[in-house]
Scaffold this active site. Structure first.
Site, PDB file in Angstrom:
ATOM      1  N   TYR A 226      34.345  39.021  32.134  1.00 44.65           N
ATOM      2  CA  TYR A 226      35.485  38.128  31.889  1.00 44.65           C
ATOM      3  C   TYR A 226      36.681  38.512  32.761  1.00 44.65           C
ATOM      4  CZ  TYR A 226      38.838  35.404  29.102  1.00 44.65           C
ATOM      5  OH  TYR A 226      39.803  34.513  28.676  1.00 44.65           O
TER       6      TYR A 226
ATOM      7  N   ALA B 170      36.673  40.093  35.575  1.00 43.23           N
ATOM      8  CA  ALA B 170      36.393  39.789  36.979  1.00 43.23           C
ATOM      9  C   ALA B 170      36.675  38.323  37.287  1.00 43.23           C
ATOM     10  CB  ALA B 170      34.941  40.129  37.308  1.00 43.23           C
TER      11      ALA B 170
END
Length: 244
Positions: free
Chosen positions: A150, A152
Site C-alpha cells: 500500500y 509503495a
C-alpha cells in the site's frame, strides 16, 4: 464551485469516494460519473442526484476505461475533473505478504491510476484545462508497518503526480495534477475496528479525532475547482496533524 464541469470519480460507490461524488453533485457539477466495480452500491446516488451517473468500472480493465471515456467525451465534448480514488488494501508484514497481495494492490492502486490518467489527460490537454486529483495517504509519505504494498502505491502516485504536473502543462495547457493524503478517516473500513484501536488512532492525531469523509471531500472539491487554479504538483495532507 464546479459549475459546468464534467467529473469522473473512481471508487465512487462507498466511503470517501461516495462522499466526493455527493459533494461534487451538491456544488453544481454538470455531471459526475461515479465509477465503481460495485455499481449497484451507488445506484441510490443516481436516484438522488440528477447530475450523477453510475458506471461499473474496473480500473485495471483498459478496454472498459477506453469505452467509458469515449462515451463521456461523445456526450459532453470534454472531461474537466478526474478523481483517482479507487483502491484496495492487503496488509501484512513483509515476511508474510504473498505475491498475490502485492500484485493486486499495485495493479489497482498504482497501475489503475496510470490507466485512468493516461486515458483522460490527452482530452484535458486538448481542451487546455483540467484537474486530476489522486488519493494518496500519509502511509505514502511516511510509511507504516505491514503496508509495504500500500505504501509503495501511495508513494508512487505522488511521484507520478509531480511528473504529470510538469508534463501536462509544458505546452501551455492549464492541466493540474495534485494528490490528497488522508490520515485516519471514519469509513466503513474503519468503523468496525475495536474501540481500543480507534482510541489509539485518535490519541496520535493532534486534533484528537478521526477525520470524516466530508473532510477529505472538501479538500478534493477545492483542488477540483478554479479556486485552486494556481496549485499543481502538490500533496495536500488532510490528517488532523497526524504527520507534521
Amino acid at each position: 464551485m464546479l459549475t459546468n464541469k464534467i467529473c469522473i470519480v473512481t471508487g465512487g460507490a462507498q466511503g470517501i469516494g461516495r462522499c466526493i461524488v455527493e459533494t461534487f453533485a451538491k456544488h453544481g457539477a454538470a455531471m459526475v460519473y461515479a465509477c465503481d466495480m460495485n455499481a449497484q452500491a451507488a445506484e441510490e446516488l443516481q436516484e438522488t442526484y440528477s447530475n450523477v451517473r453510475v458506471k461499473q468500472l474496473n480500473v485495471c480493465d483498459r478496454a472498459a476505461i477506453q469505452s467509458l471515456i469515449e462515451e463521456v467525451h461523445a456526450d459532453h465534448g470534454k472531461i474537466d475533473v478526474l478523481v483517482n480514488n479507487a483502491g484496495v488494501t492487503r496488509d501484512n508484514l513483509l515476511d508474510r505478504m504473498s505475491e498475490d497481495d502485492w500484485d493486486i494492490v499495485l495493479n489497482v492502486n498504482l497501475k489503475g491510476v496510470f490507466n485512468m490518467t493516461q486515458a483522460i489527460a490527452p482530452i484535458m490537454i486538448d481542451n487546455g484545462v483540467g484537474s486530476i486529483i489522486t488519493m494518496s495517504s500519509v502511509v505514502g509519505t511516511d510509511g507504516n508497518i505491514g503496508q509495504s504494498n500500500y505504501g509503495a502505491t501511495k508513494g508512487g502516485v505522488i511521484a507520478m503526480t509531480k511528473g504529470w504536473a510538469k508534463e501536462f502543462s509544458r505546452k501551455g495547457a492549464q492541466v493540474r495534477a495534485n494528490c490528497v493524503a488522508p490520515g485516519f478517516i471514519e469509513t466503513p473500513m474503519t468503523i468496525d475496528l475495536p474501540e481500543k484501536v480507534l482510541t489509539h488512532m485518535k490519541s496520535k492525531t493532534p486534533l484528537g479525532r478521526m477525520g470524516k469523509p466530508e473532510d477529505i471531500a472538501n479538500g478534493v472539491l477545492f483542488l477540483a475547482s478554479d479556486n485552486a487554479s494556481f496549485i499543481t504538483g502538490q500533496t495536500l495532507k488532510i490528517d488532523g496533524g497526524l504527520v507534521i
